[in-house]
Design a protein around this motif. Structure first.
Motif, short mmCIF file in Angstrom:
data_model
loop_
_atom_site.label_atom_id
_atom_site.label_comp_id
_atom_site.label_asym_id
_atom_site.label_seq_id
_atom_site.Cartn_x
_atom_site.Cartn_y
_atom_site.Cartn_z
N VAL A 1 0.83 -1.21 0.00
CA VAL A 1 0.00 0.00 0.00
C VAL A 1 0.86 1.26 0.00
O VAL A 1 0.52 2.26 -0.64
N SER A 2 1.97 1.22 0.70
CA SER A 2 2.78 2.43 0.90
C SER A 2 3.96 2.57 -0.06
O SER A 2 4.65 3.59 -0.03
N THR A 3 4.20 1.58 -0.92
CA THR A 3 5.35 1.68 -1.83
C THR A 3 4.99 1.40 -3.29
O THR A 3 5.88 1.44 -4.15
N TYR A 4 3.73 1.15 -3.58
CA TYR A 4 3.28 0.96 -4.96
C TYR A 4 2.20 1.99 -5.21
O TYR A 4 1.02 1.77 -4.93
N ASN A 5 2.61 3.18 -5.69
CA ASN A 5 1.70 4.32 -5.74
C ASN A 5 1.82 5.07 -7.06
O ASN A 5 2.92 5.26 -7.58
N ASN A 6 0.70 5.54 -7.55
CA ASN A 6 0.68 6.55 -8.60
C ASN A 6 0.51 7.91 -7.93
O ASN A 6 -0.53 8.18 -7.32
N PHE A 7 1.53 8.73 -8.02
CA PHE A 7 1.46 10.10 -7.51
C PHE A 7 2.46 10.88 -8.34
O PHE A 7 3.61 11.05 -7.98
N TYR A 8 2.00 11.31 -9.53
CA TYR A 8 2.90 11.83 -10.55
C TYR A 8 3.64 13.08 -10.09
O TYR A 8 4.67 13.44 -10.68
#
Length: 334
Positions: A89-96
Motif C-alpha cells: 500500500v505504501s510503496t506501490y503508488n501513482n502520484f505523478y
C-alpha cells in the motif's frame, strides 16, 4: 438521501490475498532479464518498506492528529478479503507529482511537509473560507473504512483507510442550491513535488464529483491508512476515497474544495479524454483503449503469481451506488 449499506458486495474466501513475504521486484526482474516488463509487476519493498513506515510516522503526525486517530471508531472488514500488506500500500503508488514510477512517491517524498496545512473552500457555498487541517477535522469522528481500491491500470488492493464521510464535511459549508458538482485541487509546490518541474501533467492536479456522488455515504475524506496518518506517498494529509471509481478520482494532498454549477475540467479527462472519462466508474464491460478492464491483479503479485481475478461492476459496490447512474449509458459516460 435514503440509507445505504456500507458493506459492498462479498468476495469468496478462496479469493483472499495471502499476507506473506514476496520477492522484491527489481531484483527479480534484473535476475531474469525482464526489466522491460516492470510495468506488469508491483513494487516489492520488503527491505525498504519498514523504513518508509517509520518516515511516515515521524513526519505526518502532529500531536493533535495522533490524539484524534487514537479516538477513532473501528470498522469491520466487510469486503470478505484479506488486507493488502502495508508495504504494498505504501510503496506501490501513482502520484505523478513525485515521479512516474511506482516507487518514486515513497522514495522521493522525504521533504514533503503535511503540517501546517490549509484548505480553501469557495465557489457556490454560503460559508467559504480558508481552513487549517485541524479546523477541517475537528468536528468529525474518524473511522476505519476497509475498501477495495481499483486502479485504471488493472491492479487492485484492499486498503484500511481512516477518515470520515465527505458529505459531513461538505454540509458544513452550506452549498447553494445551484451547486451541482464539487472540484478538488492538489497542492502545487515544485519544492515539495519534484516532478511538478516537468510537463508530465498540467499542474495542479484537479478532480471532481457530482454533488450526489460526493454526498454518498461511501465517499470519504481520508487522513490515514492502517491506523496511522497518511504517508506523503498516499496523499498526506488529506485525500479523497471514492471506492466504486478508478483510483485516479481519489485525489491526494487536497488544498482546495470548490462548489460549481458545471462539470469541472478534471486533469486526466482533459489530458486524454478518449482514455479517462469524468465519471471513471469501475466497469469491466468498458475497456481502456490499450487494455482490458475485465480483470485485475490483486497486490501483492509476482511474475509467477500475477493474482488475476474478475473485476466487479462498480468495484463490488453496485448495490450501493448503481442507482446514482439510473438511465445513463455507462459506456458513453465512462
Amino acid at each position: 438521501m435514503p440509507n445505504r449499506s456500507l458493506t459492498g458486495s462479498p468476495v469468496a474466501s478462496d479469493d483472499i490475498t495471502p499476507e506473506s513475504v514476496f520477492l522484491k521486484r527489481r531484483d527479480l526482474l534484473a535476475g531474469l532479464g525482464y526489466l522491460g516488463m516492470a510495468a506488469l509487476l508491483p513494487a516489492q519493498a520488503n527491505a525498504a518498506g519498514p523504513a518508509y513506515v517509520a518516515q511516515a510516522d515521524r513526519a505526518n503526525a502532529p500531536a493533535w492528529l495522533r490524539q484524534k486517530i487514537a479516538g477513532r471508531k473501528g470498522g469491520a472488514n466487510t469486503t470478505g478479503e484479506s488486507l493488502t500488506p502495508y508495504d504494498s500500500v505504501s510503496t506501490y503508488n501513482n502520484f505523478y507529482e513525485f515521479g512516474l514510477d511506482k516507487e518514486d512517491p515513497a522514495e522521493r517524498s522525504a521533504d514533503f511537509r503535511p503540517d501546517p496545512w490549509r484548505v480553501t473552500v469557495d465557489g457556490l457555498c454560503n460559508k467559504p473560507g480558508s481552513y487549517t487541517l485541524e479546523d477541517i477535522l475537528k468536528p468529525h469522528t474518524l473511522e476505519d473504512r476497509i475498501y477495495r481500491f481499483r486502479c485504471v491500470e488493472a491492479w487492485s488492493m484492499v486498503v484500511p483507510w481512516l477518515g470520515f464521510p465527505l458529505g459531513d464535511l461538505l454540509s458544513r459549508f452550506d452549498p447553494k442550491a445551484e451547486a451541482k458538482y464539487v472540484e478538488f485541487t492538489t497542492l502545487e509546490d515544485s519544492a515539495q513535488f519534484p516532478n511538478q518541474k516537468s510537463r508530465a501533467l498540467d499542474w495542479p492536479y484537479v478532480e471532481g464529483l457530482r454533488l450526489d456522488e460526493a454526498l454518498h455515504p461511501l465517499t470519504i475524506m481520508a487522513v490515514g491508512v492502517y491506523g496511522r496518518s497518511l504517508p506523503p506517498q498516499n496523499g498526506a494529509p488529506l485525500r479523497l476515497i471514492v471506492p466504486w471509481k478508478y483510483g485516479f478520482k481519489s485525489i491526494k494532498s487536497i488544498v482546495r474544495v470548490r462548489f460549481t454549477a458545471t462539470q469541472p475540467r478534471t486533469t486526466w479527462a482533459m489530458m486524454a479524454p478518449n482514455e479517462y472519462g469524468f465519471y471513471a466508474n469501475v466497469n469491466p464491460a468498458v475497456d481502456h483503449p490499450r487494455w482490458s478492464q475485465a480483470r485485475e491483479r490483486r497486490l501483492p503479485a509476482s511474475l509467477f503469481n500475477p493474482n488475476w481475478r474478475p473485476t466487479l461492476p462498480f468495484n463490488g459496490y453496485a448495490r450501493e451506488v448503481a442507482g446514482l447512474y439510473s438511465g445513463m449509458d455507462l459506456r458513453r459516460f465512462f
